[in-house]
Design an enzyme around this catalytic site. Structure first.
Site, PDB file in Angstrom:
ATOM      1  N   ARG A  39       0.804  -1.083  -0.024  1.00 18.24           N
ATOM      2  CA  ARG A  39       0.047   0.006  -0.160  1.00 18.24           C
ATOM      3  C   ARG A  39       1.110   1.361  -0.024  1.00 18.24           C
ATOM      4  O   ARG A  39       0.505   2.165  -0.502  1.00 18.24           O
ATOM      5  CB  ARG A  39      -0.713  -0.135   1.191  1.00 18.24           C
ATOM      6  CG  ARG A  39      -1.897  -1.076   1.201  1.00 18.24           C
ATOM      7  CD  ARG A  39      -3.196  -1.031   2.200  1.00 18.24           C
ATOM      8  NE  ARG A  39      -2.540  -1.207   3.586  1.00 18.24           N
ATOM      9  CZ  ARG A  39      -2.722  -2.329   4.175  1.00 18.24           C
ATOM     10  NH1 ARG A  39      -2.896  -3.353   3.434  1.00 18.24           N
ATOM     11  NH2 ARG A  39      -2.353  -2.588   5.581  1.00 18.24           N
TER      12      ARG A  39
ATOM     13  N   LYS B 185     -12.074  14.932   5.558  1.00 20.62           N
ATOM     14  CA  LYS B 185     -13.050  14.427   4.976  1.00 20.62           C
ATOM     15  C   LYS B 185     -13.948  13.427   5.756  1.00 20.62           C
ATOM     16  O   LYS B 185     -13.438  12.667   6.631  1.00 20.62           O
ATOM     17  CB  LYS B 185     -12.514  13.635   3.619  1.00 20.62           C
ATOM     18  CG  LYS B 185     -13.787  12.845   2.996  1.00 20.62           C
ATOM     19  CD  LYS B 185     -13.376  11.749   1.662  1.00 20.62           C
ATOM     20  CE  LYS B 185     -13.911  10.719   1.870  1.00 20.62           C
ATOM     21  NZ  LYS B 185     -13.575   9.548   0.794  1.00 20.62           N
TER      22      LYS B 185
ATOM     23  N   GLU C 277     -19.087  15.873   2.453  1.00 24.61           N
ATOM     24  CA  GLU C 277     -19.526  14.731   1.341  1.00 24.61           C
ATOM     25  C   GLU C 277     -20.573  13.873   1.323  1.00 24.61           C
ATOM     26  O   GLU C 277     -20.535  13.012   2.023  1.00 24.61           O
ATOM     27  CB  GLU C 277     -18.117  13.741   1.171  1.00 24.61           C
ATOM     28  CG  GLU C 277     -18.517  12.960  -0.074  1.00 24.61           C
ATOM     29  CD  GLU C 277     -17.301  12.174  -0.292  1.00 24.61           C
ATOM     30  OE1 GLU C 277     -16.293  12.080   0.371  1.00 24.61           O
ATOM     31  OE2 GLU C 277     -17.545  11.095  -1.258  1.00 24.61           O
TER      32      GLU C 277
ATOM     33  N   LYS D  48     -18.168  18.282  -1.338  1.00 25.79           N
ATOM     34  CA  LYS D  48     -17.913  17.224  -2.249  1.00 25.79           C
ATOM     35  C   LYS D  48     -19.036  16.457  -2.648  1.00 25.79           C
ATOM     36  O   LYS D  48     -19.474  15.274  -1.816  1.00 25.79           O
ATOM     37  CB  LYS D  48     -16.912  16.276  -1.511  1.00 25.79           C
ATOM     38  CG  LYS D  48     -16.302  15.026  -2.482  1.00 25.79           C
ATOM     39  CD  LYS D  48     -14.986  14.549  -2.086  1.00 25.79           C
ATOM     40  CE  LYS D  48     -14.991  13.134  -2.767  1.00 25.79           C
ATOM     41  NZ  LYS D  48     -13.456  12.681  -2.616  1.00 25.79           N
TER      42      LYS D  48
HETATM   43  P1  13P Z   1     -14.484   7.965  -6.241  1.00 29.01           P
HETATM   44  O1  13P Z   1     -14.188   9.419  -7.290  1.00 29.01           O
HETATM   45  O2  13P Z   1     -13.934   6.849  -6.635  1.00 29.01           O
HETATM   46  O3  13P Z   1     -15.939   8.038  -6.139  1.00 29.01           O
HETATM   47  O4  13P Z   1     -13.714   8.332  -4.463  1.00 29.01           O
HETATM   48  C1  13P Z   1     -13.696   9.608  -4.162  1.00 29.01           C
HETATM   49  C2  13P Z   1     -14.083   9.652  -2.849  1.00 29.01           C
HETATM   50  O5  13P Z   1     -13.517   9.905  -1.789  1.00 29.01           O
HETATM   51  C3  13P Z   1     -15.442   8.801  -2.306  1.00 29.01           C
HETATM   52  O6  13P Z   1     -15.610   9.318  -0.920  1.00 29.01           O
END
Ligand code: 13P
Length: 338
Positions: free
Chosen positions: A46, A137, A178, A220
């Site tokens: 990773r 996030k 998000e 987001k």
């Molecule tokens: P994706 O662009 O693959 O949807 O991932 C973005 C992300 O951070 C989802 O939480």
């Protein structure tokens, strides 16, 4: 809270021509991605994979404003002993951190989930700040079909997002807010619009109630698009049109920036949609990307766990970063992909 610092960070995250690399896959998610390319998932593999991305000089310096990390990665060291956070910072990019603990089934709401992780969050944010994180996030997952989401689950997720955002701002960390309406089922674009608009309205209402400063967040969202299994597909222009209409109806103009998730769209679709929004519309916020899959699918398969593939994988990453950087300016075109 230092609002000037928060605003400066938020502006840097959505700077013109740049966007965010979401590299915060949980250990379970990155394992499934590695399974697909035949690579065993260990702390070292990773690290090696993520290090190759963070050392892509041209991509990082020119098109990546910040990287969202997972808890393991923010504490990891590159092969030469440099902290991975310092590798990111060496390109003038910001380090960010996923702080939610994932969605869990909500009691009495079959098929719906609420994201957990508020307990102890203030202390964890302080620790992450010391490790170099300047943004965070939290992802709420909104399941969608004819019946879902319920008002109860949308409210619970909006409340958690707002509580998280307030705690972040108190610690001078910019919250990426998000609320993700999923794209993987068979709903049409109209249903996606309806649900996304409702979710965003509830989210901004909760942010207001929790006294979150909108200049100091980055939203987001998902794009407004039919689910992957829907029979009727929309044109690029329709996705751009509906997404912008939805955002204009729900997102105050004081919000500094919006950075989309890709949500399982193809690499080119995600880029084309972002480009059309920026090319065809005058907008009050900077509109860019915070992609996971749509930035990483190409470098991941190119790398396939082999050191000798690192330069080619970095070139593949640079290409997607550059294409999306152009899309954030409305300057991308399909011919550039050739
Ligand atoms: P994706 O662009 O693959 O949807 O991932 C973005 C992300 O951070 C989802 O939480």
């Amino acid at each position: 809270m230092n609002l000037d610092q928060l605003v400066a960070t938020a502006k840097a995250m959505v700077a013109p021509g740049k966007g965010i690399l979401a590299a915060d896959e949980s250990t379970a998610t990155i394992r499934s991605r590695f399974d697909a390319i035949g690579v065993e998932s260990t702390p070292d593999t990773r690290r090696d994979y993520r290090e190759l991305l963070f050392r892509s000089e041209e991509a990082m310096r020119n098109h990546i404003s910040g990287v969202i990390l997972y808890d393991e990665t923010i504490r990891q060291f590159a092969r030469d002993g440099t902290r991975l956070v310092d590798v990111i910072k060496s390109h003038s990019a910001l380090a960010g951190i996923k702080v939610d603990l994932g969605p869990r089934e909500m009691p009495f709401f079959p098929g719906e989930r609420v994201t957990e992780g508020l307990d102890g969050l203030r202390d964890r944010l302080r620790d992450y700040y010391v490790h170099g994180a300047r943004f965070a996030k939290w992802r709420a997952v909104i399941d969608i079909d004819a019946r879902r989401p319920s008002a109860g689950s949308v409210k619970a997720n909006a409340h958690a997002l707002a509580r998280y955002a307030a705690l972040c701002q108190e610690e001078n960390i910019v919250p990426i807010v998000e609320p993700e309406v999923l794209m993987d089922l068979d709903h049409d674009i109209k249903r996606c619009y309806e649900v996304t608009e409702y979710v965003l309205k509830m989210t901004f209402s909760a942010l207001y109630e929790m006294r979150v400063q909108l200049e100091g967040i980055v939203l987001k969202p998902n794009m407004v698009i039919a689910g992957r299994k829907a029979k009727v597909r929309s044109s690029v222009e329709e996705v751009a049109e509906k997404t912008i209409q939805c955002l204009k109806n729900t997102v105050p103009s004081t919000v500094t920036g919006i950075a989309f998730l890709s949500g399982g769209q193809s690499d080119i679709d995600a880029t084309a949609h972002l480009n059309a929004m920026n090319a065809l519309h005058a907008l009050p916020w900077n509109l860019t990307f915070s992609f996971g899959r749509a930035l990483q699918a190409a470098p991941q398969t190119t790398w396939a766990g082999k050191d000798e593939n690192i330069p080619a994988a970095q070139a593949a990453f640079y290409k997607r970063a550059r294409m999306n950087g152009l899309a954030s300016l409305g300057q991308w075109s399909p011919e550039l992909e050739a």
